[in-house]
Design an enzyme around this catalytic site. Structure first.
Site, short mmCIF file in Angstrom:
data_model
loop_
_atom_site.label_atom_id
_atom_site.label_comp_id
_atom_site.label_asym_id
_atom_site.label_seq_id
_atom_site.Cartn_x
_atom_site.Cartn_y
_atom_site.Cartn_z
N HIS A 63 -4.49 -8.93 4.57
CA HIS A 63 -3.87 -8.26 5.72
C HIS A 63 -4.29 -6.80 5.78
O HIS A 63 -4.66 -6.29 6.84
CB HIS A 63 -2.35 -8.37 5.62
CG HIS A 63 -1.61 -7.41 6.50
ND1 HIS A 63 -1.57 -7.50 7.88
CD2 HIS A 63 -0.89 -6.28 6.18
CE1 HIS A 63 -0.85 -6.51 8.36
NE2 HIS A 63 -0.43 -5.76 7.37
N HIS A 106 -1.32 1.16 3.20
CA HIS A 106 -0.01 1.23 3.87
C HIS A 106 1.04 0.30 3.25
O HIS A 106 2.23 0.53 3.40
CB HIS A 106 -0.15 0.95 5.36
CG HIS A 106 -0.26 -0.50 5.73
ND1 HIS A 106 -1.41 -1.23 5.57
CD2 HIS A 106 0.66 -1.35 6.24
CE1 HIS A 106 -1.20 -2.48 5.97
NE2 HIS A 106 0.04 -2.59 6.38
N ASP A 107 0.62 -0.73 2.51
CA ASP A 107 1.57 -1.68 1.94
C ASP A 107 1.64 -1.65 0.42
O ASP A 107 2.31 -2.51 -0.18
CB ASP A 107 1.20 -3.11 2.37
CG ASP A 107 1.84 -3.52 3.69
OD1 ASP A 107 2.73 -2.79 4.17
OD2 ASP A 107 1.44 -4.55 4.25
N ASP A 235 -1.68 -1.60 12.11
CA ASP A 235 -0.83 -2.55 11.39
C ASP A 235 -0.14 -3.50 12.37
O ASP A 235 -0.13 -4.72 12.19
CB ASP A 235 0.20 -1.78 10.57
CG ASP A 235 1.08 -2.69 9.71
OD1 ASP A 235 0.62 -3.79 9.34
OD2 ASP A 235 2.22 -2.30 9.41
N ARG A 393 13.27 -4.91 -27.35
CA ARG A 393 12.23 -5.79 -26.81
C ARG A 393 12.09 -5.63 -25.29
O ARG A 393 10.99 -5.72 -24.75
CB ARG A 393 12.54 -7.24 -27.19
CG ARG A 393 12.09 -7.55 -28.62
CD ARG A 393 12.83 -8.69 -29.26
NE ARG A 393 12.29 -8.98 -30.59
CZ ARG A 393 12.47 -8.22 -31.67
NH1 ARG A 393 13.16 -7.08 -31.56
NH2 ARG A 393 11.93 -8.56 -32.83
#
Length: 455
Positions: A63, A106-107, A235, A393
């Site tokens: 995308h 952008h993502d 977008d 842990r």
């Protein structure tokens, strides 16, 4: 002199030893961005269908590559018009690259499972942080209400800035970082309906960077950096058709269902595009998407030029596609239809429920690290007693890069009034950075391990 010389600059927060021209600095940014791990991780993050193994269905990476190409075409079209109609002399390579790279990035701050993952994280933060703070710190200072407001919000755009600057340390130009900022409000500030303040664009942890950025670009105090408008439009154009194409490819939606809705509810422009693309032919979606995008590109370019001076002055307060013109209305109908008919489908919701369990489960498993007083958390790595066995842990599962950022920021970041609150603030950020950076498959594996189902 072009006004863009005030916006396209080589300034970085950390100045390199050698003197950079604007173009060479932008080229260095491109190299750093393309090779950074957050971009690679997009290949296993959700676009519409979580955990999909079908190669033709889009991930966040594919995308973002499509958005990048649309952004490039928009930038070239706008540049041509700026030169021919308004006589602007703008460096083409720098202008186009800033748009392209903001589209690619952008993502990168989106958590596993996309916007659904954001909602899960926000709900957990609002529910759990007050009690954890009380256990670890006790009573807050006068600044604490603002800080916890900041921590109880999560937004992909704000996380992108933090990820690239504070965690990855890419030291990108302030122009490139400014081009990423869709919103001007800090997560620590009150939400309002003022322009670009609907969502947070940065966290308190990045406030020193924002102050430097706004000193360099004063119009971004209340308005956007100009090229952000093109990134946002790219977008919107990319996912408007692509989400429906993926739904049909995945078998969640049939082409006949979509055609019936388009011809019954769409505007005349959308119906014409659909019919001219010749539904049923092998390349139908490609032609349909191209025709719509060609018209949307012209519309975006026209809107950018029509509002050019207001955009440069930080005074334009609407997305470029928020206009009552046929192509923009057609795109909005397609996005609304996808929300109603794809995202609410049983199959998509079932996958999101897996994400809900994993996200909430991992956050809850690591929550005891946030309940420790600062001194106990600092000694955790060296303790060998049985009481700290599990906590140690969990601590060892935190990435070294994130731990290094926590160690640095929890000791010296400015603008915090109380050192104990600063430490705990960045301890929460440490956990959020870790979880939000996971891919969809990674967080499921981590959840299975923590539940004892691994292997």
């Amino acid at each position: 002199m072009s006004d863009y010389q005030h916006f396209i600059v080589s300034d970085r927060l950390s100045t390199p030893n050698k003197i950079e021209t604007e173009l060479s600095a932008i080229e260095v940014d491109r190299n750093r961005i393309v090779q950074c791990s957050p971009v690679r991780r997009l290949q296993q993050k959700t676009q519409v269908f979580p955990l999909d193994v079908k190669a033709s269905v889009r991930s966040r990476l594919t995308h973002s590559l499509e958005v990048k190409e649309i952004g490039r075409q928009l930038a070239l079209m706008v540049l041509t018009e700026l030169r021919e109609e308004q006589g602007f002399d703008v460096d083409q390579q720098a202008f186009v690259s800033l748009v392209e790279m903001s589209c690619l990035l952008h993502d990168v701050g989106n958590p596993p499972f996309g916007h659904f993952g954001e909602a899960v994280m926000i709900d957990w933060l609002r529910t759990r942080l007050p009690r954890l703070f009380k256990q670890a710190v006790g009573k807050g200072s006068r600044q604490w209400p603002m800080l916890i407001t900041d921590l109880q919000q999560f937004e992909g755009n704000a996380q992108s800035l933090r990820l690239l600057h504070s965690l990855q340390g890419l030291n990108l130009t302030l122009s490139q970082l400014a081009a990423l900022q869709k919103y001007v409000r800090g997560a620590y500030q009150r939400q309002s309906q003022a322009p670009w303040q609907q969502k947070p664009g940065h966290y308190f942890s990045e406030r020193p960077l924002i102050q430097q950025m706004r000193a360099l670009f004063p119009t971004t105090v209340r308005g956007r950096y100009p090229l952000t408008f093109l990134m946002e439009a790219a977008d919107d154009m990319a996912y408007g058709v692509a989400d429906l194409e993926d739904a049909i490819d995945r078998g969640v939606l049939s082409l006949a269902e979509l055609e019936l809705a388009v011809l019954g509810e769409g505007n005349d422009y959308l119906k014409t595009c659909w019919q001219q693309a010749k539904v049923g032919d092998p390349d139908f979606f490609s032609r349909f998407r191209q025709q719509l995008n060609d018209d949307l590109q012209r519309l975006v370019s026209q809107q950018y030029l029509a509002h050019h001076q207001a955009i440069l002055a930080g005074q334009h307060n609407e997305p470029l596609l928020a206009v009552e013109q046929a192509p923009a209305q057609a795109l909005q109908w397609l996005k609304d239809f996808a929300r109603r008919q794809v995202f609410n489908r049983r199959e998509v919701e079932a996958l999101e429920l897996s994400g809900f369990a994993a996200l909430k489960g991992v956050l809850e498993a690591f929550a005891p690290l946030l309940a420790l007083p600062a001194q106990e958390f600092a000694r955790l790595d060296s303790r060998q007693d049985a009481e700290s066995l599990v906590l140690r842990r969990l601590y060892h599962r935190l990435p070294p890069r994130h731990l290094a950022a926590y160690q640095r920021d929890s000791r010296q970041t400015a603008l915090f009034e109380d050192a104990t609150e600063r430490e705990w603030y960045f301890r929460v950020r440490l956990l959020l950075d870790f979880v939000s950076g996971m891919t969809d498959t990674y967080i499921l594996e981590e959840y299975r391990l923590l539940c004892g189902f691994q292997g």
